[in-house]
Design a protein around this motif. Structure first.
Motif, PDB file in Angstrom:
ATOM      1  N   GLU A  31      -0.625 -37.830   4.518  1.00 56.62           N
ATOM      2  CA  GLU A  31      -0.834 -38.433   3.196  1.00 56.62           C
ATOM      3  C   GLU A  31       0.495 -38.597   2.474  1.00 56.62           C
ATOM      4  OE1 GLU A  31      -3.650 -36.394   0.804  1.00 56.62           O
ATOM      5  OE2 GLU A  31      -5.364 -36.895   2.086  1.00 56.62           O
ATOM      6  N   ARG A  32       1.367 -37.590   2.595  1.00 54.42           N
ATOM      7  CA  ARG A  32       2.686 -37.705   1.972  1.00 54.42           C
ATOM      8  C   ARG A  32       3.477 -38.842   2.604  1.00 54.42           C
ATOM      9  NH1 ARG A  32       5.476 -31.917   1.608  1.00 54.42           N
ATOM     10  NH2 ARG A  32       7.165 -33.294   0.961  1.00 54.42           N
ATOM     11  N   GLN A  88       2.382 -41.965   1.044  1.00 51.69           N
ATOM     12  CA  GLN A  88       2.878 -42.068  -0.334  1.00 51.69           C
ATOM     13  C   GLN A  88       4.315 -42.585  -0.398  1.00 51.69           C
ATOM     14  OE1 GLN A  88       2.281 -38.186  -2.024  1.00 51.69           O
ATOM     15  NE2 GLN A  88       0.050 -38.385  -2.049  1.00 51.69           N
ATOM     16  N   THR A 129       9.344 -23.904   2.589  1.00 46.94           N
ATOM     17  CA  THR A 129       8.088 -24.597   2.876  1.00 46.94           C
ATOM     18  C   THR A 129       7.548 -24.137   4.231  1.00 46.94           C
ATOM     19  OG1 THR A 129       8.814 -26.546   1.645  1.00 46.94           O
ATOM     20  CG2 THR A 129       6.950 -26.835   3.122  1.00 46.94           C
ATOM     21  N   VAL A 142      -0.485 -29.369   7.720  1.00 46.99           N
ATOM     22  CA  VAL A 142      -0.643 -29.015   6.309  1.00 46.99           C
ATOM     23  C   VAL A 142       0.600 -28.248   5.874  1.00 46.99           C
ATOM     24  CG1 VAL A 142      -1.972 -27.616   4.676  1.00 46.99           C
ATOM     25  CG2 VAL A 142      -3.156 -28.946   6.424  1.00 46.99           C
ATOM     26  N   THR A 143       1.129 -28.583   4.702  1.00 46.49           N
ATOM     27  CA  THR A 143       2.300 -27.856   4.193  1.00 46.49           C
ATOM     28  C   THR A 143       1.913 -27.055   2.950  1.00 46.49           C
ATOM     29  OG1 THR A 143       3.023 -29.726   2.809  1.00 46.49           O
ATOM     30  CG2 THR A 143       3.874 -29.627   5.064  1.00 46.49           C
ATOM     31  N   GLU A 194      -2.295 -24.071  -2.884  1.00 51.71           N
ATOM     32  CA  GLU A 194      -1.876 -25.471  -2.978  1.00 51.71           C
ATOM     33  C   GLU A 194      -1.396 -25.936  -1.604  1.00 51.71           C
ATOM     34  OE1 GLU A 194       1.218 -25.272  -5.808  1.00 51.71           O
ATOM     35  OE2 GLU A 194      -0.104 -25.061  -7.552  1.00 51.71           O
ATOM     36  N   TYR A 195      -1.896 -27.057  -1.170  1.00 46.59           N
ATOM     37  CA  TYR A 195      -1.480 -27.571   0.136  1.00 46.59           C
ATOM     38  C   TYR A 195      -1.432 -29.097   0.103  1.00 46.59           C
ATOM     39  CZ  TYR A 195      -6.440 -28.619   0.907  1.00 46.59           C
ATOM     40  OH  TYR A 195      -7.720 -29.110   0.797  1.00 46.59           O
ATOM     41  N   ASN A 196      -0.687 -29.648   1.042  1.00 44.46           N
ATOM     42  CA  ASN A 196      -0.571 -31.104   1.179  1.00 44.46           C
ATOM     43  C   ASN A 196      -0.719 -31.485   2.640  1.00 44.46           C
ATOM     44  OD1 ASN A 196       0.261 -32.171  -1.561  1.00 44.46           O
ATOM     45  ND2 ASN A 196       1.828 -30.604  -1.271  1.00 44.46           N
TER      46      ASN A 196
END
Length: 498
Positions: free
Chosen positions: A360-361, A364, A323, A167-168, A354-356
């Motif tokens: 998933e990235r 994308q 990051t 997770v970033t 907020e996380y990503n």
């Protein structure tokens, strides 16, 4: 449009008796021509109205799928209206021209005896249309298969780093002064495996460069003349992503100069700098971005950018960290995120959490290819369906033209399998011709597409063979209702007037 022409042609000869009766009661050929053309154009006009309504209903989905903002505005775009109207009349005329000028010329004396009437030629235009349709369908089938294989390759290729369970989150200045406390709070939970910082994360946007580095050669620094990208990292970045060292060591908190005067490069950089081995450069003076320090390590090559790009020379250094990458232990994803959110609210109460997810990235990165794959799948299905309608029309026409021949063959002892083979042989031949046309076209187009990736699958002949077999099977299933019906028909019904 091809199908409209084919189906209009196929059913035209079934109206031979109608033509005969009209002529007997006084109709002249001009009247019949006008009747057939007007019928065909009227059907095309109704199709236009229906198609515009369907396009209007499907526009929202299309905009969502393509991320566009398309609209149908007949007032502002007169060329669209005129183009549609002209196309409608051209297609209506093309579909009606055969019955208008050929069927209207049948002799009443023959058609009223039960003969369907015949036209000169072997239906070359109909065959060309069917071959063209199936060529397009086979190209789309092959494109779909190759696109799916390439996407699977992109999703399963070893990237040289671990992208799962990472997770970033943004690295804000509020935690910069007390980052060690923040780090300790994050890693205090067993759900968090590691935490690292960097200026960029893998799968992010393309990397920046500060020119070409200089490396020691004897007593002097020599410019490598190799444009090198750079990434700022801390000592925990490489362990967090599971990136291996092939020579030297990682950054260390215990070495005071590592935060600003130490550099790590990847294997590609070591090769392009002319080093005979990764170990050769360790400990040498190294200058990059206006800073001169020491080269302390070489990491194994990994894909920092998209697989559209080759692996490039990269230099890693301390600084410019913005990051945070957090590695969550396997099986604890939800608990890990809850723990991160708890620590985040404790240290950054005024910042939204907020996380990503890194994986998933990564997906994308190939969003365009994913949509392209879906489009290929949709349009290959539509193309095959439409081509089968055209093939059905051709089969119907052929069966009607050969109904007496089939009856005579059965009287003389031909079996049902023999009749089926006779009727299917032409269809199979057309599909084989379509494949021979489609294969080189698909090979050329998909080679162009695959070349947009620095790393891609190799096309193999099996995809083409399977697509060809699928096309033949679909074609045979399409015409089977007509061929079986013709083969099982009692000869006494087709030969009663003979």
């Amino acid at each position: 449009c091809f199908n409209f022409v084919n189906l209009s042609t196929a059913r035209a000869t079934k109206r031979a008796k109608e033509v005969g009766l009209r002529k007997v009661v006084g109709a002249v050929r001009t009247q019949l021509v006008i009747q057939y053309l007007s019928e065909s154009i009227l059907i095309a006009v109704f199709a236009l109205i229906l198609s515009v309504a369907m396009a209007w209903m499907g526009l929202d989905w299309l905009n969502q799928f393509t991320h566009k903002n398309l609209s149908i505005n007949f007032v502002e775009h007169f060329s669209l209206v005129s183009g549609l109207v002209i196309t409608t009349f051209v297609i209506g005329f093309a579909a009606g021209i055969y019955p208008a000028f050929v069927v209207s010329g049948f002799k009443p004396a023959l058609t009223l005896k039960g003969q369907q009437g015949t036209a000169k030629g072997k239906g070359l235009i109909r065959k060309v249309l069917v071959v063209t349709q199936f060529s397009i369908s086979v190209v789309l089938l092959i494109a779909t298969a190759i696109t799916i294989q390439q996407l699977d390759y992109l999703n399963t290729r070893d990237l040289g780093f671990d992208k799962d369970q990472i997770v970033t989150v943004p690295f804000y200045r509020e935690v910069q002064d007390n980052y060690d406390v923040f780090y300790n709070e994050l890693t205090s939970s067993s759900t968090i495996k590691n935490v690292g910082r960097s200026s960029r994360t893998p799968t992010g946007r393309l990397l920046d460069s500060q020119g070409s580095p200089r490396i020691a050669n004897g007593d002097s620094l020599v410019n490598t003349q190799i444009v090198t990208k750079n990434v700022g990292v801390d000592e925990a970045f490489f362990p967090t992503y599971g990136i291996e060292f092939v020579a030297g060591r990682n950054f260390s908190k215990s070495v005071v100069t590592d935060d600003s005067l130490a550099f790590v490069i990847n294997e590609t950089a070591a090769r392009e700098y002319g080093l005979n081995s990764p170990e050769e450069g360790i400990g040498k003076d190294f200058a990059y971005g206006g800073v001169t320090g020491k080269l302390i390590g070489v990491v194994k090559d990994f894909h920092f950018e998209s697989l559209h790009q080759d692996i490039i020379p990269i230099v890693f250094h301390g600084g410019n960290l913005n990051t945070i990458s957090i590695k969550i232990t396997a099986g604890n994803l939800q608990d890990g995120i809850q723990h991160i959110e708890k620590v985040w609210k404790e240290f950054l109460p005024n910042r939204p959490f907020e996380y990503n997810f890194l994986d998933e990235r990564y997906r994308q990165l190939y969003d365009a290819e994913q949509r392209q794959s879906q489009l290929f799948t949709i349009f290959s299905g539509l193309a095959i369906f439409i081509a089968c309608l055209g093939l059905f029309g051709l089969a119907t026409f052929n069966t009607l033209q050969r109904v007496k021949e089939i009856g005579i063959r059965k009287v003389l002892g031909a079996s049902v399998p023999t009749i089926l083979t006779l009727l299917s042989k032409e269809i199979v031949t057309l599909i084989i011709v379509a494949n021979l046309i489609a294969w080189p076209v698909a090979w050329y187009l998909m080679n162009l597409w695959l070349d947009s990736f620095a790393y891609h699958i190799e096309m193999n002949l099996l995809i083409y063979i399977v697509s060809g077999i699928v096309a033949v099977v679909i074609a045979l299933l399409t015409v089977s209702s007509q061929t079986i019906k013709a083969a099982l028909t009692n000869p006494s019904q087709t030969l009663r007037y003979e």
